[in-house]
Scaffold this active site. Structure first.
Site, PDB file in Angstrom:
ATOM      1  N   HIS A  68       0.874  -1.130  -0.130  1.00  0.00           N
ATOM      2  CA  HIS A  68       0.159  -0.138   0.119  1.00  0.00           C
ATOM      3  C   HIS A  68       1.291   0.917   0.215  1.00  0.00           C
ATOM      4  O   HIS A  68       2.216   1.390   0.931  1.00  0.00           O
ATOM      5  CB  HIS A  68      -0.830  -0.371   1.333  1.00  0.00           C
ATOM      6  N   PRO A  69       0.232   1.988  -0.555  1.00  0.00           N
ATOM      7  CA  PRO A  69       1.177   3.190  -0.550  1.00  0.00           C
ATOM      8  C   PRO A  69       1.125   4.151   0.541  1.00  0.00           C
ATOM      9  O   PRO A  69      -0.041   3.944   1.404  1.00  0.00           O
ATOM     10  CB  PRO A  69       0.678   4.318  -1.466  1.00  0.00           C
ATOM     11  N   SER A  81      -6.522   3.466  -5.473  1.00  0.00           N
ATOM     12  CA  SER A  81      -5.535   4.329  -4.509  1.00  0.00           C
ATOM     13  C   SER A  81      -5.417   5.443  -4.600  1.00  0.00           C
ATOM     14  O   SER A  81      -6.457   6.411  -3.457  1.00  0.00           O
ATOM     15  CB  SER A  81      -4.035   3.796  -4.126  1.00  0.00           C
ATOM     16  N   GLU A  84      -9.034   6.959  -4.251  1.00  0.00           N
ATOM     17  CA  GLU A  84      -9.827   6.546  -2.968  1.00  0.00           C
ATOM     18  C   GLU A  84      -8.768   7.666  -2.395  1.00  0.00           C
ATOM     19  O   GLU A  84      -9.305   8.504  -1.478  1.00  0.00           O
ATOM     20  CB  GLU A  84      -9.483   5.317  -2.251  1.00  0.00           C
TER      21      GLU A  84
END
Length: 172
Positions: A68-69, A81, A84
């Protein structure tokens, strides 16, 4: 959008390609879930994907978290992502806010060895920042478990965006 019936008609490779992305850069989860196919419902599919993660070795879970970033980072991330984070206003940080997020992300990553994870749906940049400030005081084990719970929430939101919810009496 797919129906459960359409998902159940997919072969393993199609399933991994079309559904596997709901867990960030981790198609292994869809691959492990495939053995339970056909799926009676969206909820069952989701629960089986969560089960694949919870039964996986800690190293695989950590790889999932690390996929995940950073929130508020200005770097390449998946379109999901990006969308979001945009919804939470993280694409509109002032220079000062960006610097604050970057510093907190760095401190968090250095302390825990993985990025801060939060299902940002329903959050604002301010509530995300506040959550980061609170959670950095947790233990590594607390944050590891919290990160997985947040990832499960993210994947559920993503599944709900691509799979039609069943309604009572549908198909009857």
């Amino acid at each position: 959008m797919y129906t459960i019936a359409e998902i159940n008609q997919m072969n393993r490779q199609e399933f991994i390609e079309k559904i596997g992305w709901v867990f960030e850069h981790s198609p292994w989860i869809a691959n492990k879930t495939w053995k339970y196919h056909p799926f009676p419902s969206l909820n069952t599919l989701y629960q089986l994907m969560v089960q694949a993660v919870t039964e996986a070795p800690i190293e695989d879970q950590l790889d999932l978290i690390r996929a995940h970033p950073d929130l508020g980072a200005k770097l390449q991330m998946t379109s999901s992502s990006s969308k979001e984070q945009k919804g939470a206003g993280l694409n509109q940080l002032s220079q000062q806010e960006f610097m604050q997020f970057a510093a907190l992300n760095k401190a968090y990553s250095e302390k825990f060895g993985f990025p801060f994870i939060l299902a940002v749906k329903g959050h604002t940049k301010d509530s995300i920042y506040q959550s980061m400030k609170e959670r950095i005081n947790h233990t590594k084990e607390e944050e590891f478990q919290t990160a997985l719970i947040e990832i499960f929430a993210i994947s559920k939101y993503r599944l709900e965006e691509i799979v039609e919810l069943e309604t009572e009496g549908q198909g009857a």
